[in-house]
Design an enzyme around this catalytic site. Structure first.
Site, PDB file in Angstrom:
ATOM      1  N   CYS A 126       5.262  -2.708   6.306  1.00  0.00           N
ATOM      2  CA  CYS A 126       6.249  -1.815   5.706  1.00  0.00           C
ATOM      3  C   CYS A 126       7.450  -1.699   6.652  1.00  0.00           C
ATOM      4  CB  CYS A 126       5.601  -0.467   5.408  1.00  0.00           C
ATOM      5  SG  CYS A 126       6.595   0.637   4.403  1.00  0.00           S
ATOM      6  N   ASP A 183       5.853  -4.882  -5.641  1.00  0.00           N
ATOM      7  CA  ASP A 183       6.321  -3.976  -4.594  1.00  0.00           C
ATOM      8  C   ASP A 183       7.686  -3.425  -4.998  1.00  0.00           C
ATOM      9  OD1 ASP A 183       7.284  -2.720  -2.340  1.00  0.00           O
ATOM     10  OD2 ASP A 183       6.680  -4.314  -0.960  1.00  0.00           O
ATOM     11  N   HIS A 214       2.946  -2.751  -2.961  1.00  0.00           N
ATOM     12  CA  HIS A 214       3.323  -2.413  -1.593  1.00  0.00           C
ATOM     13  C   HIS A 214       2.096  -1.852  -0.865  1.00  0.00           C
ATOM     14  CE1 HIS A 214       6.143  -1.554   1.570  1.00  0.00           C
ATOM     15  NE2 HIS A 214       5.803  -0.279   1.598  1.00  0.00           N
TER      16      HIS A 214
END
Length: 245
Positions: A126, A183, A214
C-alpha cells in the site's frame, strides 16, 4: 528456515524510529530487505509477512513509518477510525522525511553483521509499496517489490506532491510491482501510467496483476485472498532469489 525476532532503535531527525528486525536463525550472512508496512504500521498481519520473508533467507528490517507522530510500538487498528488516523499520519509526514528514513535503514543494513552489504532490496505494501518504490532511488537497492502501491501515478504520498514519476530514471535496480484488478486506489489507467513511465525510463521491471482487491495479502480482512497471496509469494521469492541470491 527458523527465524529470530528483535526490535532495534534508530534515530532520524532526533526522532526514535523503532525497527522490527527479523533474521534467519542459522548463523551466516544474508541479503537485507528494507520492509515497509501499510498505514496501520507493524501489526500482526504485517509482521507475519516480514517473518515469512525472513524465513526464505533474508534479514528483514521493518521501520515504523509514522514514528514522528505515533508513540513507539503504536499499532493502528484497521477500522474506520484507524483508517482516518493512518491516512492523517501519512498526510502529515513530509516526503523528504520518508526518504530520510529509507536512507537510515539502508545504512543500518549495510553495517549489520548479518547482512551482505552489496545485496540489499526493499518490499512494501500500500503506502509502503510506494515507499519501497522510492527507496529504489538509492543506489544500494538492487531489487524492489511493491505490492499494490498507492500514489505513484497521482503523486499522493505525504505533504505536497511526490515526484516519484519524474525520478524513475534514477532507479538502477530491478522492480516487481503487484496489482489487484479491483483495487480502487490504483485504477487501470493508473496502472497503465506507471507501466508506461517505467518503460520510458528504461527501468528493468515486471508487472503482475491478480484478480484481487487492494491489500489482498493482509490476512485479517475481508479482502484477503490466500490463493492470490500464495501465488504472489512464489513470484516474490523467485524474484529476490534471482536478483539478490
Amino acid at each position: 528456515m527458523q527465524i529470530t525476532k528483535r526490535n532495534i532503535e534508530l534515530r532520524v531527525d532526533d526522532s526514535l524510529m523503532r525497527v522490527y528486525l527479523v533474521a534467519p536463525k542459522v548463523p551466516g550472512q544474508y541479503p537485507g530487505i528494507l520492509f515497509y508496512s501499510d498505514i496501520y504500521q507493524l501489526g500482526g498481519p504485517i509482521t507475519r509477512l516480514a517473518d515469512r520473508l525472513a524465513g526464505y533467507g533474508y534479514v528483514v528490517a521493518a521501520p515504523e513509518i509514522f514514528h514522528r507522530l505515533e508513540p513507539i510500538g503504536a499499532i493502528i487498528e484497521p477500522d474506520d477510525l484507524g483508517k482516518m488516523r493512518g491516512n492523517d499520519d501519512a498526510r502529515r509526514t513530509a516526503i523528504s522525511e520518508y526518504d530520510g528514513d529509507a536512507k537510515a535503514v539502508i545504512e543500518f543494513l549495510k553495517q549489520e553483521s548479518l547482512v551482505i552489504p552489496e545485496k540489499i532490496g526493499t518490499m512494501g505494501f500500500c503506502i509502503g509499496g510506494h515507499l519501497a518504490f522510492r527507496a529504489a532511488f538509492q543506489k544500494e537497492i538492487k531489487a524492489s517489490v511493491c505490492c499494490y502501491p498507492t500514489g505513484i501515478h497521482s503523486g499522493k504520498l505525504g505533504k505536497g506532491i511526490a515526484d516519484t514519476k519524474e525520478r524513475m530514471k534514477e532507479i538502477e535496480g530491478e522492480v516487481l510491482i503487484i496489482f489487484g484488478t479491483v483495487d480502487p486506489h490504483v485504477p487501470p489507467e493508473g496502472r497503465q501510467e506507471i507501466i508506461q513511465t517505467l518503460e520510458q525510463a528504461g527501468v528493468s521491471h515486471k508487472i503482475l496483476i491478480y484478480e484481487a482487491d487492494h491489500t489482498f495479502m493482509r490476512d485479517d480482512g475481508y479482502r484477503y485472498d490466500p490463493v492470490a497471496t500464495d501465488t504472489a509469494w512464489s513470484e516474490i521469492t523467485t524474484f529476490f532469489k534471482r536478483v539478490l541470491g
